[in-house]
Design a protein around this motif. Sequence first.
Motif, PDB file in Angstrom:
ATOM      1  N   PRO A 122       0.823  -1.220   0.000  1.00  0.00           N
ATOM      2  CA  PRO A 122       0.000   0.000   0.000  1.00  0.00           C
ATOM      3  C   PRO A 122       0.853   1.265   0.000  1.00  0.00           C
ATOM      4  O   PRO A 122       1.921   1.311   0.608  1.00  0.00           O
ATOM      5  CB  PRO A 122      -0.809  -0.117   1.289  1.00  0.00           C
ATOM      6  CG  PRO A 122      -0.137  -1.136   2.116  1.00  0.00           C
ATOM      7  CD  PRO A 122       0.706  -1.977   1.220  1.00  0.00           C
ATOM      8  N   VAL A 123       0.382   2.265  -0.720  1.00  0.00           N
ATOM      9  CA  VAL A 123       1.042   3.573  -0.778  1.00  0.00           C
ATOM     10  C   VAL A 123      -0.031   4.650  -0.681  1.00  0.00           C
ATOM     11  O   VAL A 123      -1.203   4.406  -0.952  1.00  0.00           O
ATOM     12  CB  VAL A 123       1.864   3.749  -2.076  1.00  0.00           C
ATOM     13  CG1 VAL A 123       3.037   2.802  -2.133  1.00  0.00           C
ATOM     14  CG2 VAL A 123       1.004   3.572  -3.305  1.00  0.00           C
ATOM     15  N   THR A 124       0.378   5.855  -0.339  1.00  0.00           N
ATOM     16  CA  THR A 124      -0.567   6.972  -0.262  1.00  0.00           C
ATOM     17  C   THR A 124      -0.844   7.517  -1.655  1.00  0.00           C
ATOM     18  O   THR A 124      -0.118   7.229  -2.611  1.00  0.00           O
ATOM     19  CB  THR A 124      -0.009   8.093   0.628  1.00  0.00           C
ATOM     20  OG1 THR A 124       1.147   8.644  -0.023  1.00  0.00           O
ATOM     21  CG2 THR A 124       0.353   7.592   2.014  1.00  0.00           C
ATOM     22  N   ASP A 125      -1.880   8.341  -1.758  1.00  0.00           N
ATOM     23  CA  ASP A 125      -2.224   8.946  -3.042  1.00  0.00           C
ATOM     24  C   ASP A 125      -1.091   9.836  -3.546  1.00  0.00           C
ATOM     25  O   ASP A 125      -0.780   9.836  -4.731  1.00  0.00           O
ATOM     26  CB  ASP A 125      -3.513   9.758  -2.913  1.00  0.00           C
ATOM     27  CG  ASP A 125      -4.724   8.876  -2.631  1.00  0.00           C
ATOM     28  OD1 ASP A 125      -4.584   7.636  -2.667  1.00  0.00           O
ATOM     29  OD2 ASP A 125      -5.802   9.434  -2.390  1.00  0.00           O
ATOM     30  N   GLU A 126      -0.467  10.599  -2.649  1.00  0.00           N
ATOM     31  CA  GLU A 126       0.644  11.481  -3.042  1.00  0.00           C
ATOM     32  C   GLU A 126       1.824  10.671  -3.567  1.00  0.00           C
ATOM     33  O   GLU A 126       2.473  11.060  -4.536  1.00  0.00           O
ATOM     34  CB  GLU A 126       1.096  12.349  -1.870  1.00  0.00           C
ATOM     35  CG  GLU A 126       0.079  13.377  -1.429  1.00  0.00           C
ATOM     36  CD  GLU A 126      -0.922  12.808  -0.416  1.00  0.00           C
ATOM     37  OE1 GLU A 126      -0.708  11.678   0.096  1.00  0.00           O
ATOM     38  OE2 GLU A 126      -1.923  13.484  -0.157  1.00  0.00           O
ATOM     39  N   GLU A 127       2.100   9.522  -2.936  1.00  0.00           N
ATOM     40  CA  GLU A 127       3.188   8.657  -3.410  1.00  0.00           C
ATOM     41  C   GLU A 127       2.875   8.106  -4.795  1.00  0.00           C
ATOM     42  O   GLU A 127       3.772   7.972  -5.626  1.00  0.00           O
ATOM     43  CB  GLU A 127       3.432   7.517  -2.418  1.00  0.00           C
ATOM     44  CG  GLU A 127       4.052   7.959  -1.119  1.00  0.00           C
ATOM     45  CD  GLU A 127       4.118   6.855  -0.084  1.00  0.00           C
ATOM     46  OE1 GLU A 127       5.047   6.896   0.734  1.00  0.00           O
ATOM     47  OE2 GLU A 127       3.240   5.961  -0.090  1.00  0.00           O
ATOM     48  N   CYS A 128       1.617   7.803  -5.051  1.00  0.00           N
ATOM     49  CA  CYS A 128       1.211   7.331  -6.383  1.00  0.00           C
ATOM     50  C   CYS A 128       1.464   8.402  -7.441  1.00  0.00           C
ATOM     51  O   CYS A 128       1.970   8.115  -8.513  1.00  0.00           O
ATOM     52  CB  CYS A 128      -0.256   6.928  -6.392  1.00  0.00           C
ATOM     53  SG  CYS A 128      -0.616   5.407  -5.511  1.00  0.00           S
ATOM     54  N   LEU A 129       1.142   9.652  -7.119  1.00  0.00           N
ATOM     55  CA  LEU A 129       1.371  10.758  -8.059  1.00  0.00           C
ATOM     56  C   LEU A 129       2.865  10.921  -8.331  1.00  0.00           C
ATOM     57  O   LEU A 129       3.281  11.051  -9.484  1.00  0.00           O
ATOM     58  CB  LEU A 129       0.762  12.042  -7.527  1.00  0.00           C
ATOM     59  CG  LEU A 129       0.762  13.221  -8.500  1.00  0.00           C
ATOM     60  CD1 LEU A 129      -0.214  12.971  -9.634  1.00  0.00           C
ATOM     61  CD2 LEU A 129       0.411  14.500  -7.794  1.00  0.00           C
ATOM     62  N   ARG A 130       3.671  10.893  -7.292  1.00  0.00           N
ATOM     63  CA  ARG A 130       5.133  11.015  -7.464  1.00  0.00           C
ATOM     64  C   ARG A 130       5.691   9.826  -8.235  1.00  0.00           C
ATOM     65  O   ARG A 130       6.594   9.983  -9.072  1.00  0.00           O
ATOM     66  CB  ARG A 130       5.821  11.131  -6.111  1.00  0.00           C
ATOM     67  CG  ARG A 130       5.780  12.525  -5.529  1.00  0.00           C
ATOM     68  CD  ARG A 130       6.751  12.673  -4.380  1.00  0.00           C
ATOM     69  NE  ARG A 130       6.421  11.786  -3.278  1.00  0.00           N
ATOM     70  CZ  ARG A 130       5.660  12.120  -2.233  1.00  0.00           C
ATOM     71  NH1 ARG A 130       5.161  13.324  -2.161  1.00  0.00           N
ATOM     72  NH2 ARG A 130       5.399  11.250  -1.282  1.00  0.00           N
ATOM     73  N   LEU A 131       5.179   8.627  -7.997  1.00  0.00           N
ATOM     74  CA  LEU A 131       5.641   7.432  -8.693  1.00  0.00           C
ATOM     75  C   LEU A 131       5.383   7.526 -10.194  1.00  0.00           C
ATOM     76  O   LEU A 131       6.225   7.188 -11.005  1.00  0.00           O
ATOM     77  CB  LEU A 131       4.933   6.190  -8.114  1.00  0.00           C
ATOM     78  CG  LEU A 131       5.190   4.860  -8.799  1.00  0.00           C
ATOM     79  CD1 LEU A 131       6.625   4.408  -8.538  1.00  0.00           C
ATOM     80  CD2 LEU A 131       4.213   3.831  -8.320  1.00  0.00           C
ATOM     81  N   MET A 132       4.215   8.028 -10.569  1.00  0.00           N
ATOM     82  CA  MET A 132       3.846   8.059 -11.978  1.00  0.00           C
ATOM     83  C   MET A 132       4.406   9.257 -12.724  1.00  0.00           C
ATOM     84  O   MET A 132       4.576   9.231 -13.927  1.00  0.00           O
ATOM     85  CB  MET A 132       2.325   8.042 -12.117  1.00  0.00           C
ATOM     86  CG  MET A 132       1.686   6.798 -11.512  1.00  0.00           C
ATOM     87  SD  MET A 132       2.346   5.243 -12.153  1.00  0.00           S
ATOM     88  CE  MET A 132       1.250   4.984 -13.513  1.00  0.00           C
ATOM     89  N   TYR A 133       4.687  10.359 -12.016  1.00  0.00           N
ATOM     90  CA  TYR A 133       5.193  11.570 -12.670  1.00  0.00           C
ATOM     91  C   TYR A 133       6.574  11.973 -12.158  1.00  0.00           C
ATOM     92  O   TYR A 133       7.042  13.053 -12.478  1.00  0.00           O
ATOM     93  CB  TYR A 133       4.212  12.746 -12.464  1.00  0.00           C
ATOM     94  CG  TYR A 133       2.965  12.618 -13.275  1.00  0.00           C
ATOM     95  CD1 TYR A 133       2.949  12.974 -14.620  1.00  0.00           C
ATOM     96  CD2 TYR A 133       1.797  12.120 -12.711  1.00  0.00           C
ATOM     97  CE1 TYR A 133       1.797  12.859 -15.363  1.00  0.00           C
ATOM     98  CE2 TYR A 133       0.636  12.004 -13.452  1.00  0.00           C
ATOM     99  CZ  TYR A 133       0.649  12.361 -14.775  1.00  0.00           C
ATOM    100  OH  TYR A 133      -0.494  12.243 -15.525  1.00  0.00           O
ATOM    101  N   GLY A 134       7.205  11.132 -11.360  1.00  0.00           N
ATOM    102  CA  GLY A 134       8.490  11.472 -10.742  1.00  0.00           C
ATOM    103  C   GLY A 134       9.630  11.388 -11.604  1.00  0.00           C
ATOM    104  O   GLY A 134      10.224  11.669 -12.444  1.00  0.00           O
TER     105      GLY A 134
END
Length: 134
Positions: A122-134
């Motif tokens: 599990p990851v947070t929503d913010e981590e998901c955003l950083r993962l996909m656009y990082g």
Amino acid sequence: MALGPGSIPPQGARAFVRELLRGGTAGMSVSAIVDETSGASELEFTNDGGETAVALRYIVAVRDGELSGGSVGNVPPGASVTAPLPSALAEGDVKCVWMCSDARARLHVWSYNGRHKRLKKPVTDEECLRLMYG
């Protein structure tokens, strides 16, 4: 063994029948588009897969690095749902990710730029955003 027109090997016939009976793509395939036709901007999510998208939620990057998001619930195969977009979207590219769980409780994450990842932890929503656009 030579195969002529109209003949198919047994393993091919089994795979063909399995796809016909499955009723769509196995797993989930959730896509999103920005719809501005109704006057207000909204995201339209469509589940093109053969499995229900469980607890679909999204997060959008708005001006000044601020994040906005929401939840749209479960989306069955072939269904579409909409969610409002914040009015303060940054100019240019839309930075948006949406995520949901599958029947095996694995998290799937998609981004507006066309990427998809399946995560085991599990990851947070913010981590998901950083993962996909990082």
